[in-house]
Design a protein around this motif. Structure first.
Motif, short mmCIF file in Angstrom:
data_model
loop_
_atom_site.label_atom_id
_atom_site.label_comp_id
_atom_site.label_asym_id
_atom_site.label_seq_id
_atom_site.Cartn_x
_atom_site.Cartn_y
_atom_site.Cartn_z
N SER A 118 -5.55 -9.05 1.87
CA SER A 118 -5.55 -8.63 0.38
C SER A 118 -6.68 -8.14 -0.26
O SER A 118 -7.04 -8.25 -1.40
CB SER A 118 -5.05 -10.00 -0.56
N ALA A 119 -7.56 -7.84 0.87
CA ALA A 119 -8.80 -7.02 0.32
C ALA A 119 -8.58 -5.84 -0.63
O ALA A 119 -7.73 -5.13 -0.30
CB ALA A 119 -9.86 -6.59 1.64
N VAL A 120 -9.62 -5.69 -1.70
CA VAL A 120 -9.39 -4.27 -2.40
C VAL A 120 -10.75 -3.74 -2.53
O VAL A 120 -11.80 -4.40 -2.18
CB VAL A 120 -8.96 -4.82 -3.87
N SER A 121 -10.72 -2.52 -2.78
CA SER A 121 -11.81 -1.54 -3.06
C SER A 121 -12.78 -2.25 -3.92
O SER A 121 -12.16 -2.92 -5.18
CB SER A 121 -11.75 -0.30 -3.44
N GLY A 122 -14.13 -2.63 -3.74
CA GLY A 122 -15.05 -3.23 -4.75
C GLY A 122 -15.24 -4.68 -4.27
O GLY A 122 -16.19 -5.19 -4.74
N ASP A 123 -14.46 -5.32 -3.31
CA ASP A 123 -14.96 -6.74 -2.55
C ASP A 123 -15.94 -6.31 -1.82
O ASP A 123 -16.59 -5.22 -1.48
CB ASP A 123 -13.70 -7.23 -1.71
N VAL A 124 -16.61 -7.55 -1.61
CA VAL A 124 -17.75 -7.35 -0.59
C VAL A 124 -17.48 -8.15 0.72
O VAL A 124 -16.37 -9.25 0.63
CB VAL A 124 -19.14 -7.94 -1.16
N CYS A 209 -5.01 -4.54 9.00
CA CYS A 209 -3.83 -5.71 8.51
C CYS A 209 -3.73 -5.65 6.91
O CYS A 209 -2.93 -6.11 6.41
CB CYS A 209 -4.00 -6.86 8.92
N GLN A 210 -4.56 -4.76 6.06
CA GLN A 210 -4.85 -4.83 4.81
C GLN A 210 -3.59 -4.03 4.05
O GLN A 210 -3.31 -2.87 4.69
CB GLN A 210 -6.15 -4.22 4.31
N LYS A 211 -3.40 -4.76 2.99
CA LYS A 211 -2.25 -3.94 2.13
C LYS A 211 -2.63 -2.70 1.84
O LYS A 211 -1.97 -1.57 1.45
CB LYS A 211 -1.71 -5.00 1.29
N GLU A 212 -3.88 -2.69 1.21
CA GLU A 212 -4.25 -1.38 0.70
C GLU A 212 -5.16 -0.77 1.45
O GLU A 212 -5.59 -1.38 2.61
CB GLU A 212 -5.55 -1.74 -0.42
N PRO A 213 -5.15 0.52 1.22
CA PRO A 213 -5.96 1.32 2.31
C PRO A 213 -7.40 1.31 2.20
O PRO A 213 -7.93 2.15 1.38
CB PRO A 213 -5.49 2.97 1.95
N VAL A 214 -8.08 0.32 2.62
CA VAL A 214 -9.59 0.32 2.57
C VAL A 214 -10.34 0.18 3.96
O VAL A 214 -9.84 -0.14 5.17
CB VAL A 214 -9.61 -1.18 1.73
N ASP A 215 -11.40 0.30 3.68
CA ASP A 215 -12.45 0.29 4.90
C ASP A 215 -13.29 -0.54 4.79
O ASP A 215 -13.90 -1.13 3.49
CB ASP A 215 -13.27 1.64 5.25
N THR A 287 -12.52 2.37 -0.43
CA THR A 287 -11.20 2.95 -0.28
C THR A 287 -11.46 3.77 0.97
O THR A 287 -12.67 4.30 1.17
CB THR A 287 -10.98 4.10 -1.34
N GLY A 288 -10.26 3.65 1.99
CA GLY A 288 -10.37 4.34 3.30
C GLY A 288 -9.24 4.27 3.96
O GLY A 288 -8.05 4.37 3.26
N ASN A 289 -9.27 3.83 5.30
CA ASN A 289 -8.18 4.28 6.15
C ASN A 289 -7.98 3.08 7.02
O ASN A 289 -7.55 3.10 8.13
CB ASN A 289 -8.48 5.29 7.22
N ARG A 290 -8.19 1.97 6.54
CA ARG A 290 -8.13 0.58 7.39
C ARG A 290 -8.81 0.37 8.55
O ARG A 290 -8.27 0.21 9.51
CB ARG A 290 -6.56 0.20 7.49
N THR A 291 -10.11 0.84 8.44
CA THR A 291 -10.99 0.69 9.69
C THR A 291 -12.24 0.07 9.32
O THR A 291 -12.40 -0.52 7.99
CB THR A 291 -11.12 2.30 10.38
#
Length: 303
Positions: A118-124, A209-215, A287-291
């Motif tokens: 469940s990580a989202v852009s803006g997390d650390v 494995c993130q739901k959101e497209p994040v890096d 925001t990214g491509n799950r890497t």
């Protein structure tokens, strides 16, 4: 995994490895902490059942077995007791190599565990233990091999290696249980423990494995004191652990946790207040491509 009982899940993990420290008692503690860490990475702070898996080396003489084996088992059991659980069985065999590990199980309601996606852009990203344990253990072994230790001449002293080795042993023996508890309090969005794949390897697995497209972008590497420079020299003269590239294996490493930015400092302060050991904010979720990747201007923190 779900069970036949509605709302009840079974969280279960198994792991084992070979001796990496000299003290059999410490080896048992490290093995137990390592087994439990997969539960803790899901925010599960309580283990309901723990089994011990033990392979006793046929290379040991009977007097050696009679000393080493009980100490390993004692360390494992003492760590289990510290974790609020107990060893309720297991299996032991004679084996060419000494092996110690176990199986940890917990029966949980949905609010007792945190899925890792469940990580989202803006997390650390927060890391709860330092890196470099493998290098510290190997450097300690190199001290017994003059031809190898000479290659580290002028880089690190034997006293500094012993200090790093003791730091690594203490870190590997420390439970990630406090981190698991605080993940709930501070709203963690997912976590993994950092072990055999190294920091970046596990970060990539978590990102995928993130739901959101994040890096995940890592900007800091907390490393056991003296091991950063040791790793650089070893890479040229002995063996490349790829510590700074993020692929150096860890044993019973820390939790890598995605936390809301506004909660991360409080998490780090609270876990240090309880465990007496620091945690660090080491990266950002963007925001990214799950890497995952290590940033170009990564900062090394001597831990």
């Amino acid at each position: 995994m779900p069970t036949r009982h509605e709302g009840i899940s079974l969280i279960q993990t198994t792991d084992f490895f070979y001796p990496l420290v000299e003290d059999p008692y410490d080896q048992g503690r490290i093995a137990c902490a390592n087994v439990l860490s997969d539960l803790y990475a899901m925010g599960v702070a309580d283990c309901d059942n723990l089994l011990m898996l033990l392979g006793i080396s046929t290379d040991l003489s009977k007097p050696e077995r009679d000393v080493v084996t009980p100490l390993v088992m004692e360390g494992f059991r003492d760590c289990a007791e510290e974790a609020g659980t107990s060893v309720n069985g297991g299996q032991s065999v004679m084996n060419p190599w000494f092996i110690i590990g176990g199986v940890a199980s917990s029966v949980c309601r949905k609010n007792e565990y945190i899925m890792p996606y469940s990580a989202v852009s803006g997390d650390v990203l927060v890391l709860t233990k330092p890196l470099g344990t493998q290098i510290a253990v190997n450097a300690h072994q190199w001290m017994e091999k003059p031809e190898t230790y000479e290659k580290l001449s002028g880089v690190i002293t034997k006293e500094e290696i012993k200090k790093a080795y003791n730091c690594a042993s203490a870190s590997m023996s420390r439970l990630n249980r406090t981190g698991a508890r605080l993940m709930h309090k501070h709203g963690a969005h997912g976590a993994t423990d950092v072990t055999g794949f190294g920091l970046l390897g596990h970060a990539r697995n978590l990102a995928q494995c993130q739901k959101e497209p994040v890096d995940f972008v890592i900007h800091s590497l907390p490393i056991v004191s003296g091991m950063s420079e040791t790793a650089k020299v070893a890479a040229k003269k002995i063996f490349d652990f790829k510590l700074h590239e993020g692929f150096s294996a860890e044993t019973s490493g820390g939790l890598l946790i995605a936390l809301p930015k506004q909660n991360a400092e409080a998490f780090c302060q609270e876990i240090e207040g309880i465990d007496g050991a620091p945690s660090w904010i080491i990266g950002d979720v963007v925001t990214g491509n799950r890497t995952a990747k290590i940033g170009e201007e990564v900062r090394v923190i001597e831990a």
